[in-house]
Design an enzyme around this catalytic site. Sequence first.
Site, mmCIF file in Angstrom:
data_model
loop_
_atom_site.group_PDB
_atom_site.id
_atom_site.type_symbol
_atom_site.label_atom_id
_atom_site.label_comp_id
_atom_site.label_asym_id
_atom_site.label_seq_id
_atom_site.Cartn_x
_atom_site.Cartn_y
_atom_site.Cartn_z
ATOM 1 N N CYS A 1 -30.326 16.389 -49.463
ATOM 2 C CA CYS A 1 -30.288 15.170 -50.095
ATOM 3 C C CYS A 1 -29.183 14.154 -49.970
ATOM 4 C CB CYS A 1 -30.280 15.676 -51.837
ATOM 5 S SG CYS A 1 -30.710 14.501 -53.084
ATOM 6 N N HIS B 1 -34.819 19.604 -52.412
ATOM 7 C CA HIS B 1 -34.113 20.770 -53.105
ATOM 8 C C HIS B 1 -34.991 22.038 -53.553
ATOM 9 C CE1 HIS B 1 -30.742 18.630 -53.930
ATOM 10 N NE2 HIS B 1 -31.097 17.622 -54.392
#
Length: 480
Positions: free
Chosen positions: A328, A425
């Site tokens: 991310c 994630h």
Amino acid sequence: MKIMIQGAGSNVGKSLLVAGLCRHFTRQGLTVRPFKPQNMSNNAAVATGGEIGRAQALQARACRVAPTVHMNPVLLKPESETGAQVIVQGQRLTTVKARDYAALKPQLMAPVLDSFHRLMAEADLVIVEGAGSPAEVNLRANDIANMGFAIAAQTPVILTGDIDRGGVIAQLVGTQAVLDPEDAAMIRGFLINKFRGDPSLFDDGYRLIEQRTGWQGLGVIPWFADAHKLPAEDAADLGGTRGTGDFLIAVPHLNRIANFDDLDPLAQEPGVTLQIIKPGQPLPVEADLIILPGSKATIADLAHFRAQGWDIDLAAALRRGAKILGLCGGYQMLGREIADPEGIEGKPGSVPGLGLLDLVTTMTPDKRVTETVAHHPTTNTPVKGYEIHLGRTEGPDRALPMFTVDGQPEGAQRPDGRVMGSYLHGMFTEDTFRRAFLATLGATPGTVSYDATVEATLDALADHLALHVDCSRLLALARP
């Protein structure tokens, strides 16, 4: 029925207590729901309707239900020392400075109570978690997190003290002393948490608290040694070394580290040693894998990363054979440039990235919050995860994606495969993928099932609380 667990200070163990009680009463046949009016955490989870704090997602799991945004209607995600993004019922509302949040709070009680009443309508028991401490009476005006909510929702309170840090008698008696009488009257009992040693040694202190406050003591809870097997909410819980395996994974502790529970499944692999590198410490150039974790403030954390000299360490580790994975915000940092033309993270402009992937990220105000099913071509394994991020990332290295999603590229890899990045994630909770991925890097994966470990730990936590908490009395206090 409804009950609220508040703390006489921060980090007294409220989140784990609520999770354990949720699992205990669910196993007793009750329909239970967790609720936290206001949370402050960059460790978020995707829920039905948007995003919530990771702790409430774990508590929902303890209740054996899917998480929804109504379990945590207000989520504050710190972006700087003085400002935070405000998420209301799962959606980004605004970004405010701390001094301006007080003016916003009166508008937030309505959605908080709306979410609470939705849960009450579907549950036999709602267990509410406070935030911080009600003793912070300077924050009492327009409070939605502790006594302000308890009064508005007429929810009885159990106050928890942390004996491990010392001064627990003063924590509890002192809290009653500073509270307004109407607020203090909402407290019906207390718990002593994180006790080490012989609990009978605290008998006199326990009776003193009952005498001074008039509250019922509901139990002294010994230290729960397996807490580290559950996702942590607070970045302050990160640090040090976990595991003793030969394969070394190093993770820099960014100022605004986010979704750091990505690391938990790796730490439980017997062949892995996971090191969290604190500011001021060098990244170990002998690491086999360096993970740049998620960040709530990518540009600021990139500057912080460079200020530690970690960019130099990262390049040295890469030369020595380490692999690098950006998740991310960490993925965004690995590119050539991060552009922020609209000033999403500060002043409009752009900054150079670490230049390890041929990519450019452009920050945009639209936020992607979704669960994602992907495929990892290198190991030919499916992966389930989630995305919570601002920004779009494009560039030549996307031609060799780390994953594919519905046939489209997700993430990127350098042509030699030694530098990788992804917005996904939660990828390492997938046992098959985690083992296969570690094997491609030269690690010896074990047979640990992460989901089974979390489930067994929640059951063990429920057993622990059932043994040391007067749950029958607690349930009686929760009745109307």
